[in-house]
Design an enzyme around this catalytic site. Structure first.
Site, short mmCIF file in Angstrom:
data_model
loop_
_atom_site.label_atom_id
_atom_site.label_comp_id
_atom_site.label_asym_id
_atom_site.label_seq_id
_atom_site.Cartn_x
_atom_site.Cartn_y
_atom_site.Cartn_z
N TRP A 10 -15.60 -1.92 51.94
CA TRP A 10 -14.74 -0.81 52.75
C TRP A 10 -14.99 -1.96 53.70
CZ3 TRP A 10 -18.83 3.60 54.87
CH2 TRP A 10 -18.75 4.46 53.51
N HIS A 100 -15.84 -13.74 49.52
CA HIS A 100 -14.34 -13.11 48.92
C HIS A 100 -13.93 -13.92 49.66
CE1 HIS A 100 -11.68 -9.96 50.21
NE2 HIS A 100 -12.15 -9.07 49.58
N GLU A 149 -10.38 -12.24 41.91
CA GLU A 149 -8.92 -11.58 42.98
C GLU A 149 -8.59 -12.27 43.54
OE1 GLU A 149 -11.83 -7.90 45.10
OE2 GLU A 149 -11.76 -9.74 46.47
N GLY A 208 -9.26 -1.06 49.29
CA GLY A 208 -8.52 0.25 50.65
C GLY A 208 -8.91 1.41 49.81
P1 13P Z 1 -7.62 -3.99 47.77
O1 13P Z 1 -8.29 -3.04 47.01
O2 13P Z 1 -7.62 -3.17 49.48
O3 13P Z 1 -6.59 -4.93 47.52
O4 13P Z 1 -8.63 -4.56 48.42
C1 13P Z 1 -9.56 -5.61 47.19
C2 13P Z 1 -10.92 -6.69 47.99
O5 13P Z 1 -10.49 -7.63 48.40
C3 13P Z 1 -12.17 -5.93 47.97
O6 13P Z 1 -13.10 -7.16 47.81
#
Ligand code: 13P
Length: 227
Positions: A10, A100, A149, A208
């Site tokens: 979130w 992150h 990511e 998101g």
């Molecule tokens: P989104 O799914 O909004 O691109 O974000 C990914 C994220 O950073 C999850 O940690």
């Protein structure tokens, strides 16, 4: 069926009333469709202020959702103003995201400080989701789950291709002897199947798409459909 981990992040969103409304909507969907996620572990990683209220809601409704924090102090308990220690988190949640890219970028978190965070989280018995932006960034040995990511895919609507994500994840697994690796970056109910259908990919980390209860429910339902 392949076991999957789906962890919603979130980020810095929602107050208590909004979080409770999310749970109400998510629960209504689960009840209506008699939903069970047999082979999916569902985690919600929420701001610290929401962990306790959500823990109460989730246990009252017996929702199959585990809770996680999005960060942890690199120190134990003590004189570290503003920090939340791993033992404090463990009282309320089972998971924590460490490393992150937003923490690396906006808060200058280095590999060294991330190692300290991993050590604290591990000692407290938290399960760690350790994020890396590529296959070159080191993953500490004690990590349970990693997440690939790519920075350019986060919040942009441009996800990596499932094939490339699978290649990066396979490299991470080999290089750092890690068993479970997720993909994160613009994952939605529409594209989740293309990622989790890749044998190397063990789940997803949507940002998101986890903010809206119905969208997150649809994402889980889609992921559940893979053999
Ligand atoms: P989104 O799914 O909004 O691109 O974000 C990914 C994220 O950073 C999850 O940690």
């Amino acid at each position: 069926m392949k076991p999957l981990l789906i962890a919603g992040n979130w980020k810095s969103n929602k107050g208590i009333a909004e979080a409770k409304e999310w749970v109400r909507q998510f629960n209504a969907k689960c009840q209506m469709l008699n939903a069970k996620w047999d082979h999916i572990t569902v985690v919600l990683c929420v701001p610290f202020t929401l962990v306790y209220p959500l823990k109460r809601e989730i246990s009252q409704l017996r929702l199959p959702v585990q809770l996680g924090a999005q960060d942890v102090s690199p120190f134990g308990e003590g004189a570290y103003t503003g920090e939340v220690s791993a033992t404090q988190i463990k009282e309320l949640a089972d998971w924590v995201i460490i490393g992150h890219s937003e923490r690396r970028k906006y808060f200058g978190e280095t590999d060294e400080v991330l190692m300290q965070k991993v050590a604290q989280a591990k000692a407290a018995g938290l399960k760690i989701i350790f994020c890396v932006p590529d296959d070159k960034t080191p993953i500490p040995a004690d990590v349970d789950v990693a997440a690939y990511e790519p920075v350019w895919a986060i919040g942009t609507g441009y996800a990596d291709t499932p094939e490339n994500a699978a290649t990066v994840i396979a490299t991470l697994k080999q290089k750092f002897s890690i068993r479970q690796v997720l993909y994160g970056g613009s994952v939605t109910a529409e594209n989740v199947v293309s990622f989790v259908a890749q044998p190397a990919i063990d789940g997803v980390l949507p940002g998101g798409a986890s903010l809206d209860a119905a969208k997150f429910f649809d994402l889980l339902t889609a992921a559940q459909s893979i053999p």
